[in-house]
Scaffold this motif. Structure first.
Motif, PDB file in Angstrom:
ATOM      1  N   SER A  46       0.801  -1.214   0.000  1.00 32.97           N
ATOM      2  CA  SER A  46       0.000   0.000   0.000  1.00 32.97           C
ATOM      3  C   SER A  46       0.842   1.277   0.000  1.00 32.97           C
ATOM      4  N   VAL A  47       1.947   1.278   0.751  1.00 34.10           N
ATOM      5  CA  VAL A  47       2.714   2.526   0.913  1.00 34.10           C
ATOM      6  C   VAL A  47       4.126   2.437   0.351  1.00 34.10           C
ATOM      7  N   GLY A  48       4.515   1.246  -0.133  1.00 35.85           N
ATOM      8  CA  GLY A  48       5.823   1.119  -0.749  1.00 35.85           C
ATOM      9  C   GLY A  48       6.982   0.895   0.201  1.00 35.85           C
ATOM     10  N   GLN A  49       6.723   0.828   1.470  1.00 38.33           N
ATOM     11  CA  GLN A  49       7.741   0.600   2.498  1.00 38.33           C
ATOM     12  C   GLN A  49       7.203  -0.385   3.521  1.00 38.33           C
ATOM     13  N   PRO A  50       8.051  -1.238   4.103  1.00 41.79           N
ATOM     14  CA  PRO A  50       9.492  -1.420   3.855  1.00 41.79           C
ATOM     15  C   PRO A  50       9.745  -2.281   2.625  1.00 41.79           C
ATOM     16  N   ASN A  51      11.010  -2.447   2.266  1.00 39.37           N
ATOM     17  CA  ASN A  51      11.401  -3.253   1.126  1.00 39.37           C
ATOM     18  C   ASN A  51      11.060  -4.722   1.383  1.00 39.37           C
ATOM     19  N   ILE A  52      10.396  -5.355   0.397  1.00 44.31           N
ATOM     20  CA  ILE A  52       9.927  -6.730   0.590  1.00 44.31           C
ATOM     21  C   ILE A  52      11.083  -7.702   0.807  1.00 44.31           C
ATOM     22  N   ALA A  53      12.129  -7.588   0.002  1.00 44.34           N
ATOM     23  CA  ALA A  53      13.272  -8.491   0.157  1.00 44.34           C
ATOM     24  C   ALA A  53      13.894  -8.342   1.542  1.00 44.34           C
ATOM     25  N   LEU A  54      13.922  -7.114   2.043  1.00 46.05           N
ATOM     26  CA  LEU A  54      14.481  -6.875   3.372  1.00 46.05           C
ATOM     27  C   LEU A  54      13.610  -7.506   4.452  1.00 46.05           C
TER      28      LEU A  54
END
Length: 221
Positions: A46-54
């Protein structure tokens, strides 16, 4: 609330929070690690954070470290030293874990990662039973990575189904994660109960088979 979530998940402390929550949850189930991981993944849609891979990496690192710490506790202190280990629910979980590990260690170690209390019991028993440390580490890596990917996948699915609403996506994802944990727990319980019934019926079944043979011998004589 959605604005608050967007601000919260954008903080640089989120990766540390995920690692610590998952690590602590490995031996202290009240910490909602699944909920945090799933919520972070749902919010990312929804908001683009946090990074999925992280998120996946942090969840996997926390799970592997926490499971191995619990294994070390079992190896060092055993299964009866602390009061919480002697509570009825934990004793039942430890007994069930012991039977499962004796028969199918890899299956139990992998599946227990998805059940909060189950993972604590299985890892403690595995450590106390003298299970090889290297083999446990390898299995914990497989279980931790698969659990992290699975939890993030649930969060991503929830976020996409309810795109634009971080709060609803997080709540939906958390509910799905809890439901899957309950299902795995029930499956493990059913397997354990079936094996217990089979063991209890074993001697009677054997004696029932031997009696006709004895009577046949007598009749033959």
């Amino acid at each position: 609330m959605n604005a608050f979530i967007a601000a919260a998940v954008s903080t640089p402390w989120i990766p540390i929070v995920i690692v610590l929550a998952v690590l602590i949850d490995a031996f202290f189930p009240p910490v909602p690690s699944e909920s945090i991981v799933i919520a972070a993944a749902a919010a990312a849609v929804s908001v683009g954070q946090p990074n999925i891979a992280l998120v996946v990496a942090c969840a996997a690192v926390g799970a592997i470290a926490g499971d191995n710490l619990t294994f070390a506790i079992g190896r060092k202190v055993g299964l009866t030293r602390f009061a919480w280990m002697r509570r009825p629910r934990m004793r039942a979980a430890l007994d069930s874990a012991g039977r499962g590990i004796a028969k199918r260690p890899a299956v139990f170690l992998m599946s227990a990662r998805y059940v909060p209390v189950g993972r604590v019991a299985v890892n403690l028993v595995t450590g106390a039973s003298g299970f090889p440390r290297r083999k446990f580490f390898l299995l914990s890596v497989l279980a931790g990575v698969s659990w992290a990917v699975y939890s993030v996948a649930i969060g991503l699915l929830a976020g996409h189904l309810l795109h634009g609403n971080a709060l609803l996506g997080m709540l939906f994802g958390i509910a799905g994660g809890l439901a899957s944990g309950v299902i795995v727990d029930q499956v493990m319980r059913l397997i354990t109960r079936r094996e217990s019934r089979n063991r209890a019926a074993g001697p009677d079944h054997d004696s029932a088979e031997t009696e006709p043979r004895e009577s046949e011998c007598i009749g033959a004589e």
